[in-house]
Design an enzyme around this catalytic site. Sequence first.
Site, PDB file in Angstrom:
ATOM      1  N   CYS A  62     -34.227  63.743  37.181  1.00  0.00           N
ATOM      2  CA  CYS A  62     -34.329  64.158  35.772  1.00  0.00           C
ATOM      3  C   CYS A  62     -34.067  62.985  34.831  1.00  0.00           C
ATOM      4  O   CYS A  62     -34.663  62.894  33.754  1.00  0.00           O
ATOM      5  CB  CYS A  62     -33.372  65.310  35.490  1.00  0.00           C
ATOM      6  SG  CYS A  62     -33.904  66.832  36.314  1.00  0.00           S
TER       7      CYS A  62
ATOM      8  N   GLU B  58     -33.722  70.664  33.516  1.00  0.00           N
ATOM      9  CA  GLU B  58     -34.193  69.643  32.566  1.00  0.00           C
ATOM     10  C   GLU B  58     -35.700  69.432  32.700  1.00  0.00           C
ATOM     11  O   GLU B  58     -36.425  69.368  31.702  1.00  0.00           O
ATOM     12  CB  GLU B  58     -33.495  68.301  32.846  1.00  0.00           C
ATOM     13  CG  GLU B  58     -31.991  68.328  32.691  1.00  0.00           C
ATOM     14  CD  GLU B  58     -31.271  68.650  33.990  1.00  0.00           C
ATOM     15  OE1 GLU B  58     -31.734  69.524  34.757  1.00  0.00           O
ATOM     16  OE2 GLU B  58     -30.227  68.035  34.236  1.00  0.00           O
TER      17      GLU B  58
ATOM     18  N   ASN C 126     -35.799  77.586  45.553  1.00  0.00           N
ATOM     19  CA  ASN C 126     -36.789  78.063  46.511  1.00  0.00           C
ATOM     20  C   ASN C 126     -36.163  78.050  47.900  1.00  0.00           C
ATOM     21  O   ASN C 126     -35.309  77.200  48.181  1.00  0.00           O
ATOM     22  CB  ASN C 126     -38.022  77.133  46.463  1.00  0.00           C
ATOM     23  CG  ASN C 126     -39.180  77.696  47.226  1.00  0.00           C
ATOM     24  OD1 ASN C 126     -39.310  77.494  48.425  1.00  0.00           O
ATOM     25  ND2 ASN C 126     -40.030  78.418  46.529  1.00  0.00           N
TER      26      ASN C 126
HETATM   27  N1  THU Z   1     -29.790  71.134  39.038  1.00  0.00           N
HETATM   28  C1  THU Z   1     -30.367  71.112  37.807  1.00  0.00           C
HETATM   29  O1  THU Z   1     -30.937  72.109  37.351  1.00  0.00           O
HETATM   30  N2  THU Z   1     -30.311  69.950  37.108  1.00  0.00           N
HETATM   31  C2  THU Z   1     -29.760  68.798  37.563  1.00  0.00           C
HETATM   32  O2  THU Z   1     -29.854  67.767  36.906  1.00  0.00           O
HETATM   33  C3  THU Z   1     -29.037  68.787  38.817  1.00  0.00           C
HETATM   34  C4  THU Z   1     -29.119  70.019  39.639  1.00  0.00           C
HETATM   35  C5  THU Z   1     -29.864  72.366  39.822  1.00  0.00           C
HETATM   36  C6  THU Z   1     -30.737  72.248  41.045  1.00  0.00           C
HETATM   37  C7  THU Z   1     -30.170  73.331  41.938  1.00  0.00           C
HETATM   38  O3  THU Z   1     -30.827  74.547  41.631  1.00  0.00           O
HETATM   39  C8  THU Z   1     -28.715  73.456  41.518  1.00  0.00           C
HETATM   40  O4  THU Z   1     -28.595  72.738  40.292  1.00  0.00           O
HETATM   41  C9  THU Z   1     -27.726  72.882  42.513  1.00  0.00           C
HETATM   42  O5  THU Z   1     -28.080  71.602  42.895  1.00  0.00           O
END
Ligand code: THU
Length: 130
Positions: free
Chosen positions: A90, A55, A45
């Site tokens: 997460c 996750e 966003n």
């Molecule tokens: N991100 C995840 O989807 N999972 C995680 O456990 C860590 C980070 C995503 C969030 C953001 O969109 C991108 O990775 C970079 O931080």
Amino acid sequence: MNNYELLELAKEASKNAYCIYSNFPVGACVFYSSGNYYKGCNIENSSYGLSLCAERNAISTAISSGEKGQLLKIAIYSPKSKNCFPCGACRQWLQEFEEGQNIEIILENENSECSIYKINDILPYSFKLV
Ligand code: THU
């Protein structure tokens, strides 16, 4: 569902990532004792802090779909990074659905094989209400 199949589903999910700010796609797939699985990707966003991780998206989809089984496994994948560990938030979400410290957290390692971790390996001394 074997671990490689679950990782493949996480890879598929990462293709749907909406990550125009970080350009860091992540996919996750959760597998339940019911035999059902649910995929999730990260959704960013322009107000960065509102971004949703893959996750938590996958777990939200499972819960909102009415899943009542036990969370057995989660595979996490990013095309940008081997060993894409879940962030702290997460990890705490996974802890919430842990029953007996047995959830398998499956990542793709440097040799493109599956590495398996348990919550306690990556979130020791976690917060619990009771
Ligand atoms: N991100 C995840 O989807 N999972 C995680 O456990 C860590 C980070 C995503 C969030 C953001 O969109 C991108 O990775 C970079 O931080």
